[in-house]
Scaffold this motif. Structure first.
Motif, PDB file in Angstrom:
ATOM      1  N   ARG A  43      36.647   8.658  86.492  1.00  0.00           N
ATOM      2  CA  ARG A  43      36.157   9.389  87.665  1.00  0.00           C
ATOM      3  C   ARG A  43      35.274  10.550  87.227  1.00  0.00           C
ATOM      4  O   ARG A  43      35.392  11.050  86.126  1.00  0.00           O
ATOM      5  CB  ARG A  43      37.315   9.927  88.497  1.00  0.00           C
ATOM      6  CG  ARG A  43      38.137   8.833  89.133  1.00  0.00           C
ATOM      7  CD  ARG A  43      39.286   9.443  89.915  1.00  0.00           C
ATOM      8  NE  ARG A  43      40.014   8.419  90.622  1.00  0.00           N
ATOM      9  CZ  ARG A  43      39.811   8.118  91.896  1.00  0.00           C
ATOM     10  NH1 ARG A  43      38.916   8.763  92.592  1.00  0.00           N
ATOM     11  NH2 ARG A  43      40.515   7.178  92.474  1.00  0.00           N
ATOM     12  N   SER A  45      33.358  14.329  88.718  1.00  0.00           N
ATOM     13  CA  SER A  45      33.241  15.367  89.743  1.00  0.00           C
ATOM     14  C   SER A  45      31.795  15.823  89.802  1.00  0.00           C
ATOM     15  O   SER A  45      31.157  16.001  88.765  1.00  0.00           O
ATOM     16  CB  SER A  45      34.140  16.560  89.422  1.00  0.00           C
ATOM     17  OG  SER A  45      35.490  16.189  89.510  1.00  0.00           O
ATOM     18  N   GLU A  79      35.600  11.616  91.916  1.00  0.00           N
ATOM     19  CA  GLU A  79      36.831  12.402  92.047  1.00  0.00           C
ATOM     20  C   GLU A  79      36.687  13.383  93.203  1.00  0.00           C
ATOM     21  O   GLU A  79      37.416  13.329  94.171  1.00  0.00           O
ATOM     22  CB  GLU A  79      37.129  13.147  90.742  1.00  0.00           C
ATOM     23  CG  GLU A  79      38.357  14.011  90.796  1.00  0.00           C
ATOM     24  CD  GLU A  79      39.641  13.214  90.849  1.00  0.00           C
ATOM     25  OE1 GLU A  79      40.634  13.770  91.318  1.00  0.00           O
ATOM     26  OE2 GLU A  79      39.674  12.047  90.432  1.00  0.00           O
ATOM     27  N   LYS A  80      35.758  14.293  93.101  1.00  0.00           N
ATOM     28  CA  LYS A  80      35.475  15.298  94.128  1.00  0.00           C
ATOM     29  C   LYS A  80      33.999  15.657  94.058  1.00  0.00           C
ATOM     30  O   LYS A  80      33.368  15.537  93.010  1.00  0.00           O
ATOM     31  CB  LYS A  80      36.272  16.592  93.904  1.00  0.00           C
ATOM     32  CG  LYS A  80      37.762  16.457  94.026  1.00  0.00           C
ATOM     33  CD  LYS A  80      38.195  16.448  95.448  1.00  0.00           C
ATOM     34  CE  LYS A  80      39.720  16.434  95.488  1.00  0.00           C
ATOM     35  NZ  LYS A  80      40.238  15.770  96.624  1.00  0.00           N
ATOM     36  N   THR A  81      33.491  16.118  95.184  1.00  0.00           N
ATOM     37  CA  THR A  81      32.168  16.725  95.233  1.00  0.00           C
ATOM     38  C   THR A  81      32.361  18.120  95.807  1.00  0.00           C
ATOM     39  O   THR A  81      32.885  18.269  96.908  1.00  0.00           O
ATOM     40  CB  THR A  81      31.192  15.922  96.116  1.00  0.00           C
ATOM     41  OG1 THR A  81      31.015  14.632  95.543  1.00  0.00           O
ATOM     42  CG2 THR A  81      29.837  16.609  96.200  1.00  0.00           C
ATOM     43  N   ASP A 104      37.187   7.990 103.367  1.00  0.00           N
ATOM     44  CA  ASP A 104      37.730   8.270 102.043  1.00  0.00           C
ATOM     45  C   ASP A 104      36.733   9.045 101.195  1.00  0.00           C
ATOM     46  O   ASP A 104      37.081  10.026 100.545  1.00  0.00           O
ATOM     47  CB  ASP A 104      38.120   6.964 101.351  1.00  0.00           C
ATOM     48  CG  ASP A 104      38.756   7.215  99.994  1.00  0.00           C
ATOM     49  OD1 ASP A 104      39.656   8.075  99.921  1.00  0.00           O
ATOM     50  OD2 ASP A 104      38.350   6.553  99.020  1.00  0.00           O
ATOM     51  N   THR A 105      35.478   8.634 101.207  1.00  0.00           N
ATOM     52  CA  THR A 105      34.438   9.331 100.441  1.00  0.00           C
ATOM     53  C   THR A 105      34.231  10.734 100.990  1.00  0.00           C
ATOM     54  O   THR A 105      34.124  11.699 100.239  1.00  0.00           O
ATOM     55  CB  THR A 105      33.118   8.541 100.463  1.00  0.00           C
ATOM     56  OG1 THR A 105      33.346   7.248  99.888  1.00  0.00           O
ATOM     57  CG2 THR A 105      32.029   9.247  99.683  1.00  0.00           C
ATOM     58  N   SER A 107      36.346  12.588 102.486  1.00  0.00           N
ATOM     59  CA  SER A 107      37.506  13.438 102.187  1.00  0.00           C
ATOM     60  C   SER A 107      37.435  14.027 100.780  1.00  0.00           C
ATOM     61  O   SER A 107      38.125  14.994 100.480  1.00  0.00           O
ATOM     62  CB  SER A 107      38.805  12.651 102.355  1.00  0.00           C
ATOM     63  OG  SER A 107      38.941  11.695 101.324  1.00  0.00           O
ATOM     64  N   LYS A 108      36.599  13.475  99.927  1.00  0.00           N
ATOM     65  CA  LYS A 108      36.445  13.988  98.563  1.00  0.00           C
ATOM     66  C   LYS A 108      35.473  15.159  98.495  1.00  0.00           C
ATOM     67  O   LYS A 108      35.282  15.744  97.443  1.00  0.00           O
ATOM     68  CB  LYS A 108      35.973  12.865  97.640  1.00  0.00           C
ATOM     69  CG  LYS A 108      36.990  11.748  97.516  1.00  0.00           C
ATOM     70  CD  LYS A 108      36.448  10.612  96.695  1.00  0.00           C
ATOM     71  CE  LYS A 108      37.459   9.469  96.655  1.00  0.00           C
ATOM     72  NZ  LYS A 108      36.952   8.351  95.872  1.00  0.00           N
ATOM     73  N   LYS A 110      34.425  18.883  99.096  1.00  0.00           N
ATOM     74  CA  LYS A 110      35.033  20.201  99.240  1.00  0.00           C
ATOM     75  C   LYS A 110      33.930  21.233  99.400  1.00  0.00           C
ATOM     76  O   LYS A 110      33.031  21.311  98.561  1.00  0.00           O
ATOM     77  CB  LYS A 110      35.893  20.549  98.020  1.00  0.00           C
ATOM     78  CG  LYS A 110      37.005  19.539  97.766  1.00  0.00           C
ATOM     79  CD  LYS A 110      37.965  19.478  98.928  1.00  0.00           C
ATOM     80  CE  LYS A 110      39.006  18.422  98.700  1.00  0.00           C
ATOM     81  NZ  LYS A 110      39.680  18.005  99.916  1.00  0.00           N
TER      82      LYS A 110
END
Length: 116
Positions: A43, A45, A79-81, A104-105, A107-108, A110
């Protein structure tokens, strides 16, 4: 934790120098390069530095292409953006982003608010 990350300084984008497709290819190249640093990671970020983002360096067509690429080709690898600071431009494009990517995408993502 050894997870690769990639920082995109959005203020450095110059829409006059490249097509939206070339801009998107540049972003994908940099994501792939971040993975090359740590090929065992599953993954990544993404950190979007939106400070000094202006109308002349925001390109809507490139944003749509990148959202499509992230949601279609990288949904399990993201993982996260993190986006900061959240200013007027980010506030305007969030409803568009929400409608174009899976829940789902999205929700990643932030968001870090702009300091007052």
């Amino acid at each position: 934790d050894g997870r690769p990350s990639w920082t995109w300084n959005t203020y450095m984008h110059n829409a006059k120098n490249a097509s939206p497709e070339m801009g998107a290819r540049y972003l994908v190249f940099n994501m792939e390069r971040a993975w090359a640093v740590n090929p065992t990671a599953n993954r990544i970020s993404v950190i979007c530095n939106c400070s000094s983002l202006r109308v002349d360096n925001y390109e809507h067509a490139m944003c749509l292409i990148c959202l499509d690429i992230l949601s279609e080709q990288y949904p399990d690898h993201l993982e996260k953006t993190y986006m900061f600071p959240v200013n007027w431009a980010i506030t305007l494009i969030m409803p568009i982003c929400r409608s174009l990517v899976s829940a789902d995408t999205f929700s990643k993502l932030k968001l870090a608010p702009q300091d007052k």
